[in-house]
Design an enzyme around this catalytic site. Structure first.
Site, PDB file in Angstrom:
ATOM      1  N   ASP A  10      14.421 -18.263 -10.091  1.00 22.85           N
ATOM      2  CA  ASP A  10      15.899 -17.718 -10.870  1.00 22.85           C
ATOM      3  C   ASP A  10      15.916 -17.341 -12.508  1.00 22.85           C
ATOM      4  O   ASP A  10      16.881 -17.003 -12.250  1.00 22.85           O
ATOM      5  CB  ASP A  10      16.520 -18.741 -10.066  1.00 22.85           C
ATOM      6  CG  ASP A  10      16.800 -19.574  -9.297  1.00 22.85           C
ATOM      7  OD1 ASP A  10      16.366 -19.215  -7.808  1.00 22.85           O
ATOM      8  OD2 ASP A  10      15.904 -20.619  -9.217  1.00 22.85           O
TER       9      ASP A  10
ATOM     10  N   HIS B 228      16.692 -25.931  -7.362  1.00 18.73           N
ATOM     11  CA  HIS B 228      17.054 -24.430  -6.758  1.00 18.73           C
ATOM     12  C   HIS B 228      17.150 -24.191  -5.758  1.00 18.73           C
ATOM     13  O   HIS B 228      17.434 -24.699  -4.489  1.00 18.73           O
ATOM     14  CB  HIS B 228      15.482 -24.773  -7.168  1.00 18.73           C
ATOM     15  CG  HIS B 228      14.620 -23.100  -5.783  1.00 18.73           C
ATOM     16  ND1 HIS B 228      15.035 -21.703  -6.426  1.00 18.73           N
ATOM     17  CD2 HIS B 228      13.699 -23.213  -4.686  1.00 18.73           C
ATOM     18  CE1 HIS B 228      14.537 -21.109  -5.571  1.00 18.73           C
ATOM     19  NE2 HIS B 228      14.197 -21.879  -4.445  1.00 18.73           N
TER      20      HIS B 228
END
Ligand code: NAX
Length: 332
Positions: free
Chosen positions: A161, A189
């Site tokens: 990410d 996440h």
């Protein structure tokens, strides 16, 4: 004098991320060009034949860094002597499966992994959890691996990410990637994560000056965040498979920085110590400063505005609910 060997356990080693990751573990970037890497490759029994094929390919790479390769379906065999454990193996979400069922299956897998590590693991072993839901799986593993493995040795992957956020900023600004600094991921996440570019600099210039137009400002608080939050889903939609090449690169980046240090903040899912008011016991992605040898500090003292506080709390609430569900499943 020859450099000492390092032993890396990889679970889910017959899967698609492992296929991209294993050559990276041997390319010298993480452990050094002269260090031999012993690989302990774990997968479930039905995948052992495929895993045997992976072992043949590893030999065919003809890399001088390749040490001993062991393939197994037994966790304790895989974790014995491991300096690093990369946890890719997880139960995949299937059509029609409830989130609670997924948490239950994975809670069991990661609790058992934690217990095995507590029995046979090295206290210095660095454990990186990638299999989803990665943060909560890491929290469960850490509870079960304690006290042999300290909680700060267990991290969850949010580097993918982080890399996505940094790449999008560089692309928008037409800048070099290494000119982007201090852009980080907070929280889970998952699609509730908070990709935070508010403190980013691009070639030393604050992001608001590097991207000054009204369009840029709207993008920074709108489409940029949505793009990073939903990137995994966009890749699944297009590829009909989840991210693998980029996930393997992110794992390599995470391990490199954790073991060798980094000159910029990185995002890692780590055990909350209460920093920024995040509930201890959760594995939450914070901006971290890595100093090498597995040591890191959560970056302290950042000013958090009301908007950011709301985003950080939403992803914390999701993690708290996930952990509660996983613990309830474990108690059944
Ligand atoms: P694959 O389905 O290709 O491979 C998973 C492998 O794990 C399979 O070979 C399977 O047999 C094995 N496995 C299942 N249960 C196991 C167990 N109990 N013990 C050992 N092995 C077991 O998945 P892949 O694409 O490699 O992804 C691996 C995991 O990473 C998934 O959970 C995925 O959701 C997760 N991801 C996490 C990311 C992150 O940033 N944290 C990004 C990439 C990825 O989506």
């Amino acid at each position: 004098m020859s450099a000492p060997d390092v032993t890396v356990a990889v679970t889910g080693a017959a899967g698609q991320i492992a296929y991209s990751l294993l050559p990276r573990l041997l390319d010298g970037t993480i452990f050094g060009a002269r260090v031999k890497v012993n690989l302990h490759l774990l997968d479930v029994t039905p995948a052992l034949e495929a895993l045997g094929g992976v072992k043949l390919e590893l030999e065919d790479l003809r890399l001088p860094t390749l040490g001993r390769v062991l393939t197994t379906d037994d966790q304790e065999t895989a974790f014995t002597g491991a300096d690093v454990a990369v946890m890719l193996g997880a139960f995949p979400r299937k059509d029609g499966m409830e989130r609670a069922d997924l948490l239950k299956k994975n809670c069991h897998i990661f609790a058992e992994a934690g217990k095995s590590l507590a029995r046979v693991g090295k206290p210095t072993c660095k454990v990186l959890v990638v299999g989803n839901p990665a943060n909560t799986n890491a929290a469960i593993l850490a509870r079960n691996a304690a006290p042999t493995i300290p909680a700060q040795n267990v991290t969850a992957l949010t580097r993918l990410d982080h890399n996505r956020l940094n790449s999008q900023l560089a692309l928008r600004a037409g800048a070099r990637l290494d000119d982007v600094r201090h852009a980080v991921i907070w929280g889970n996440h998952s699609s509730t994560q908070f990709p935070d570019a508010s403190r980013a600099t691009i070639a030393g210039t604050p992001v608001g000056e590097a991207l000054p137009s009204a369009d840029d400002t709207a993008w920074l608080r709108g489409d940029l965040i949505a793009c990073v939050q939903k990137r995994g889903a966009a890749i699944i939609k297009a590829r009909k498979l989840s991210s693998a090449m980029s996930a393997a690169k992110a794992i390599s980046d995470h391990l490199h920085d954790l073991l060798n240090g980094a000159d910029d903040w990185v995002s890692m899912g780590v055990a909350s110590d209460g920093s920024y008011g995040v509930q201890p016991g959760l594995v939450y992605s914070f901006p971290c400063a890595c100093t090498g040898g597995g040591a890191f500090q959560i970056v302290q003292g950042l000013e958090i505005d009301d908007y950011s506080r709301g985003m950080m709390k939403a992803t914390e609430d999701e993690l708290a609910a996930e952990l509660q569900d996983a613990l309830a499943a474990a108690a059944e």
